[in-house]
Design an enzyme around this catalytic site. Structure first.
Site, PDB file in Angstrom:
ATOM      1  N   GLU A 105       6.264  61.269  -8.013  1.00 53.84           N
ATOM      2  CA  GLU A 105       5.959  60.344  -6.881  1.00 53.84           C
ATOM      3  C   GLU A 105       6.295  61.045  -5.711  1.00 53.84           C
ATOM      4  OE1 GLU A 105       8.706  57.534  -9.062  1.00 53.84           O
ATOM      5  OE2 GLU A 105       6.941  55.974  -8.872  1.00 53.84           O
ATOM      6  N   GLU A 125       8.592  58.079 -17.540  1.00 53.97           N
ATOM      7  CA  GLU A 125       9.342  56.814 -17.382  1.00 53.97           C
ATOM      8  C   GLU A 125       9.811  55.935 -18.606  1.00 53.97           C
ATOM      9  OE1 GLU A 125       7.500  57.941 -15.037  1.00 53.97           O
ATOM     10  OE2 GLU A 125       8.523  57.621 -12.982  1.00 53.97           O
TER      11      GLU A 125
HETATM   12  N1  CAA Z   1      18.197  63.279 -14.365  1.00 50.11           N
HETATM   13  C1  CAA Z   1      19.349  63.845 -14.626  1.00 50.11           C
HETATM   14  N2  CAA Z   1      19.512  65.001 -15.553  1.00 50.11           N
HETATM   15  C2  CAA Z   1      18.345  65.393 -16.128  1.00 50.11           C
HETATM   16  C3  CAA Z   1      17.182  64.879 -15.874  1.00 50.11           C
HETATM   17  C4  CAA Z   1      16.990  63.866 -14.801  1.00 50.11           C
HETATM   18  N3  CAA Z   1      15.923  63.389 -14.423  1.00 50.11           N
HETATM   19  N4  CAA Z   1      16.172  65.751 -16.442  1.00 50.11           N
HETATM   20  C5  CAA Z   1      16.801  66.501 -17.115  1.00 50.11           C
HETATM   21  N5  CAA Z   1      17.968  66.210 -17.151  1.00 50.11           N
HETATM   22  C6  CAA Z   1      19.295  67.235 -17.449  1.00 50.11           C
HETATM   23  C7  CAA Z   1      19.341  67.243 -19.027  1.00 50.11           C
HETATM   24  O1  CAA Z   1      20.375  66.060 -19.527  1.00 50.11           O
HETATM   25  C8  CAA Z   1      19.918  68.428 -19.409  1.00 50.11           C
HETATM   26  O2  CAA Z   1      21.257  68.294 -19.111  1.00 50.11           O
HETATM   27  P1  CAA Z   1      22.483  68.913 -20.038  1.00 50.11           P
HETATM   28  O3  CAA Z   1      22.205  70.319 -20.014  1.00 50.11           O
HETATM   29  O4  CAA Z   1      23.655  68.660 -19.206  1.00 50.11           O
HETATM   30  O5  CAA Z   1      22.128  68.370 -21.441  1.00 50.11           O
HETATM   31  C9  CAA Z   1      19.444  69.344 -18.449  1.00 50.11           C
HETATM   32  O6  CAA Z   1      18.816  68.661 -17.442  1.00 50.11           O
HETATM   33  C10 CAA Z   1      18.051  70.056 -19.259  1.00 50.11           C
HETATM   34  O7  CAA Z   1      17.277  69.302 -19.610  1.00 50.11           O
HETATM   35  P2  CAA Z   1      16.797  69.572 -21.207  1.00 50.11           P
HETATM   36  O8  CAA Z   1      17.874  70.021 -22.083  1.00 50.11           O
HETATM   37  O9  CAA Z   1      15.929  68.486 -21.536  1.00 50.11           O
HETATM   38  O10 CAA Z   1      15.903  70.749 -20.852  1.00 50.11           O
HETATM   39  P3  CAA Z   1      14.354  70.903 -21.212  1.00 50.11           P
HETATM   40  O11 CAA Z   1      13.804  72.459 -20.501  1.00 50.11           O
HETATM   41  O12 CAA Z   1      14.220  70.932 -22.638  1.00 50.11           O
HETATM   42  O13 CAA Z   1      13.403  69.840 -20.578  1.00 50.11           O
HETATM   43  C11 CAA Z   1      12.550  68.304 -18.842  1.00 50.11           C
HETATM   44  C12 CAA Z   1      13.569  69.695 -19.324  1.00 50.11           C
HETATM   45  C13 CAA Z   1      11.331  68.472 -19.304  1.00 50.11           C
HETATM   46  C14 CAA Z   1      12.727  68.154 -17.298  1.00 50.11           C
HETATM   47  C15 CAA Z   1      13.314  67.214 -19.609  1.00 50.11           C
HETATM   48  O14 CAA Z   1      14.749  67.222 -19.466  1.00 50.11           O
HETATM   49  C16 CAA Z   1      12.991  65.844 -19.358  1.00 50.11           C
HETATM   50  O15 CAA Z   1      11.829  65.304 -19.772  1.00 50.11           O
HETATM   51  N6  CAA Z   1      13.552  65.058 -18.446  1.00 50.11           N
HETATM   52  C17 CAA Z   1      13.291  63.614 -18.075  1.00 50.11           C
HETATM   53  C18 CAA Z   1      12.567  63.569 -16.919  1.00 50.11           C
HETATM   54  C19 CAA Z   1      12.470  62.250 -16.777  1.00 50.11           C
HETATM   55  O16 CAA Z   1      12.540  61.268 -17.409  1.00 50.11           O
HETATM   56  N7  CAA Z   1      12.318  61.870 -15.398  1.00 50.11           N
HETATM   57  C20 CAA Z   1      11.952  60.445 -14.757  1.00 50.11           C
HETATM   58  C21 CAA Z   1      13.276  60.047 -14.486  1.00 50.11           C
HETATM   59  S1  CAA Z   1      13.135  58.135 -13.839  1.00 50.11           S
HETATM   60  C22 CAA Z   1      12.389  58.318 -12.381  1.00 50.11           C
HETATM   61  O17 CAA Z   1      12.313  59.333 -11.734  1.00 50.11           O
HETATM   62  C23 CAA Z   1      12.279  56.998 -12.112  1.00 50.11           C
HETATM   63  C24 CAA Z   1      11.624  56.601 -10.765  1.00 50.11           C
HETATM   64  O18 CAA Z   1      10.353  56.578 -10.718  1.00 50.11           O
HETATM   65  C25 CAA Z   1      12.309  56.186  -9.609  1.00 50.11           C
END
Ligand code: CAA
Length: 711
Positions: A105, A125
């Site tokens: 975004e 999301e």
């Molecule tokens: N917020 C906080 N922490 C996050 C994060 C996020 N958005 N995304 C990843 N992390 C953290 C994980 O919890 C993990 O922390 P730990 O090492 O403490 O466990 C660390 O980052 C690494 O993540 P992964 O182990 O998952 O690493 P990966 O390389 O396998 O994957 C990734 C990386 C593809 C970014 C995956 O973590 C992922 O899909 N993250 C979620 C992304 C997401 O859902 N974003 C949307 C958030 S909501 C939003 O943004 C809403 C809005 O419109 C306002």
């Protein structure tokens, strides 16, 4: 404390860098510092364009998910994006790594986008039970069209920058030197007097949408992913983008976002997000424990499980030697593995080159000695204790003393399998779920003698196979299948008391289970459970208060599931669609009559309540016995391995949503009316009294894990 956002000047270009490892999440602090950086850029007359990018090979993985459980720090992401949108000088997003959720975004609000070809773009999301809440549902359809935007938002799948380039999401795709290219792109925009392009000023192209488009889309979603609220809310928000002004759409999106964020579904899905990331950590291993490096893998047993495990290893890049005494089984396995790889190719999950390379890594043999040079051997032969023990003895004579042997047993106690072996520390459990190349879960089993390095190796291996790994202590049936056993027995008891096969399956599917208990039993096959029950009964080890007389009768009538085209349902010519079978109703009636049970109608709510309460109580007993590292691991197992609805978070998270007082009251009432199998577990009573949620990520202490709780 160093800054999480940096503003640097290079001639007339501002370079704004996000530095919030590991994924550049947009925390309150990052948003605050981004706001300051953009306001400074706007004010500085010498700066004519800005490039926004992220350190750590990542643009941003979106809003910091930890912050969703507290009030939002100012500025919120929509407030920050409104500031960027208004800037009168070109802002270029330079995307490397992930641009996800709020990260995408943010990029969409920038006026131009350039990306490295390996960058990944997506709106995950809905996996957290929410929808894009910072303009994603309004800007994305204005850029790539309503249908493409909805596909991206509701599927939560990532697409590459190349695909983004084709759809118009990305303006320029480069293969190297992203930042230099981005600066050059900004200078080009200045030289060519390119306009400030604001998606907020565009309209969605509605001419390409038929009049029932949104209605049809909602129907399609409700059928494909029943029970999930967030994807439907996203359709409403995108529909609003086609109807009114941007500002109105943004405020509608925000109200839907807040509604979803406060829902039980989102709470449950966010809990699972963190639980899955916590699960593979083995807290009790010493910090210096390192996994062995696995270069090559042996798989013994070319049946269905062996085929799936082999496919998984091939896909992860390992050369695999698949061994079976039976040449016909090996030929069948080769063909099945090739077919699985080709099916991934057809679904665009593999290229031709990747499919061919994976298949070329496979070798098959009838000689066990051919696995002698491998670092890890995964055993996937029949569930026969003696046969497995003979195999382990042979393997230990063949393999190096560092190698790891992983048993895929789902019903046998690893301690009994390891007893008397010359090097029991090399044996660990890796319980895959069928089909192993598609199912995400692996239960890693640590026996009393298993070496820490073997546990670390199995965990690392599961991660490299892109699986979610959960640690289990040694016990009959591990964690998941132990709970499945009580769940299936309760389902059988319901049949005897008057529930129907189809009624029970439908009720559980409406609750959100991917499958009803009887459909699942037919898919897995009824034989393994039958033999496990009989063997436990013979050993006098079956202390479960309800047996499965209907399942037993079905197996004895050679109805063992889909494999024989008959189980709780009948099937036609290898078609997986279950067909209700009056012959089964007859078996149920006669079994009930033999046991002097009068069948009476049972309503759907009772079915759901009884089956879920048994799961909850058994999960608490498992915690009590210290077999699991932490409670949340149980939810991870049931969501990933047994199709428990992620929007309910797993049996323990669901229990919390019901209220533990209510759960205990129901169990007490059932114990009174139906006997001791309903007695609430000590852990459940303790959690209720302490007002402590069951769904917790806290690791049980060493004392609890060595049975102190039991004492
Ligand atoms: N917020 C906080 N922490 C996050 C994060 C996020 N958005 N995304 C990843 N992390 C953290 C994980 O919890 C993990 O922390 P730990 O090492 O403490 O466990 C660390 O980052 C690494 O993540 P992964 O182990 O998952 O690493 P990966 O390389 O396998 O994957 C990734 C990386 C593809 C970014 C995956 O973590 C992922 O899909 N993250 C979620 C992304 C997401 O859902 N974003 C949307 C958030 S909501 C939003 O943004 C809403 C809005 O419109 C306002």
């Amino acid at each position: 404390m160093c800054d999480v956002v940096k503003l640097e000047r290079e001639d007339d270009i501002a370079i704004i860098t996000i530095n919030n490892p590991p994924v550049n999440a947009l925390s309150g602090r990052v948003r605050r510092e981004l706001k300051d950086a953009f306001l400074a850029f706007q004010k500085d007359k010498k700066l004519l364009a800005a490039v926004l990018h992220g350190e750590h090979s990542a643009f941003s993985a979106g809003v910091d998910i930890h912050e969703f459980c507290k009030p939002t720090d100012a500025p919120s992401l929509p407030e920050l994006l409104a500031i960027i949108d208004d800037i009168e000088k070109p802002v270029v997003a330079a995307i490397e790594g992930n641009a996800l959720g709020g990260g995408l975004e943010l990029a969409l609000t920038c006026h131009y986008r350039i990306a490295h070809s390996h960058a990944q773009l997506g709106c995950p999301e809905v996996k957290l039970g929410i929808l894009p809440g910072a303009g994603g549902t309004q800007r994305l359809p204005r850029l790539i069209g309503a249908e493409a935007a909805l596909n991206m938002i509701t599927s939560a799948q990532f697409s590459s920058a190349r695909e983004g380039g084709l759809s118009g999401l990305i303006d320029r795709v480069v293969d190297e030197n992203l930042l230099d290219n981005a600066k050059e792109y900004a200078r080009h925009l200045l030289r060519t007097h390119s306009p400030i392009r604001r998606l907020s000023e565009r309209k969605v192209n509605t001419a390409v949408l038929n009049k029932d488009f949104f209605e049809d889309y909602r129907d399609k979603l409700a059928a494909a992913a029943p029970g999930f609220n967030a994807p439907l809310a996203a359709v409403n928000a995108v529909e609003a983008a086609t109807k009114g002004k941007f500002a109105k759409g943004i405020s509608f999106e925000r109200s839907l976002f807040n509604e979803c964020l406060q829902s039980d579904q989102s709470r449950a899905q966010r809990y699972v997000f963190f639980a899955q990331r916590r699960a593979p950590r083995v807290d009790l291993l010493a910090a210096e424990t390192t996994p062995i490096t696995v270069h090559t893998v042996g798989v013994v047993g070319a049946g269905k499980m062996g085929q799936g495990i082999t496919t998984s290893c091939l896909l992860a890049g390992y050369p695999v030697t698949l061994v079976d005494l039976n040449q016909h089984a090996l030929d069948t396995a080769r063909a099945a593995i090739e077919q699985s790889l080709t099916s991934l190719l057809r679904r665009h999950k593999l290229t031709h080159k990747q499919r061919d390379a994976a298949f070329a890594r496979l070798s098959t043999s009838q000689q066990l000695s051919h696995v002698s040079g491998t670092d890890l051997v995964i055993e996937a032969i029949q569930e026969d204790r003696d046969a497995k023990r003979r195999l382990f003895t042979e393997l230990l004579n063949l393999l190096s003393s560092n190698a790891v042997i992983a048993t895929n047993t789902s019903t046998l106690d690893i301690n009994a399998l390891a007893e008397g072996l010359k090097s029991p520390g090399q044996l660990v459990g890796m319980h895959f779920f069928s089909p192993a190349h598609l199912m995400q879960l692996v239960e890693v089993v640590q026996g009393d003698a298993t070496r820490p390095a073997a546990v670390a190796t199995a965990m690392a291996m599961a991660r490299s196979l892109k699986k979610v790994a959960v640690l289990s202590g040694g016990s009959d049936s591990l964690i998941g299948n132990r709970m499945l056993s009580v769940y299936s027995r309760e389902a059988d008891a319901l049949l005897l008391e008057g529930a129907g096969v189809v009624q029970t399956d439908d009720a559980m599917r409406r609750f959100g289970m991917a499958m009803g208990p009887f459909q699942m039993a037919d898919l897995i096959g009824l034989e393994a459970g039958y033999h496990a029950r009989k063997s436990r009964q013979q050993r006098g080890a079956d202390n479960l208060p309800v047996t499965s007389p209907v399942a037993d009768k079905l197996v004895e009538a050679e109805r063992v599931g889909q494999g024989t085209e008959a189980g709780y349902y009948r099937y036609e010519q290898s078609c997986r669609a279950p067909i209700p079978d009056p012959a089964v109703d007859k078996i149920i009636d006669t079994t009930a009559a033999d046991l002097s049970i009068s069948r009476v109608p049972i309503d759907d709510d009772t079915i759901v309540r009884r089956l879920t309460l048994r799961l909850i109580n058994e999960a608490c007993k498992i915690i009590d016995e210290g077999i699991v590292q932490r409670p949340s691991d149980i939810d991870v197992i049931w969501v990933n391995g047994y199709g428990f609805p992620i929007f309910r978070g797993g049996p323990l998270c669901y229990a919390d949503s019901l209220g533990l007082d209510n759960v205990v009251a129901e169990l007490n009432a059932l114990e009174k009316s139906s006997g001791p199998r309903w007695k609430p577990s000590a852990y459940l009573i303790q959690a209720m009294a302490a007002r402590m949620p069951l769904a917790s990520y806290d690791t049980l202490s060493a004392g609890e894990r060595t049975g102190k709780r039991r004492a």
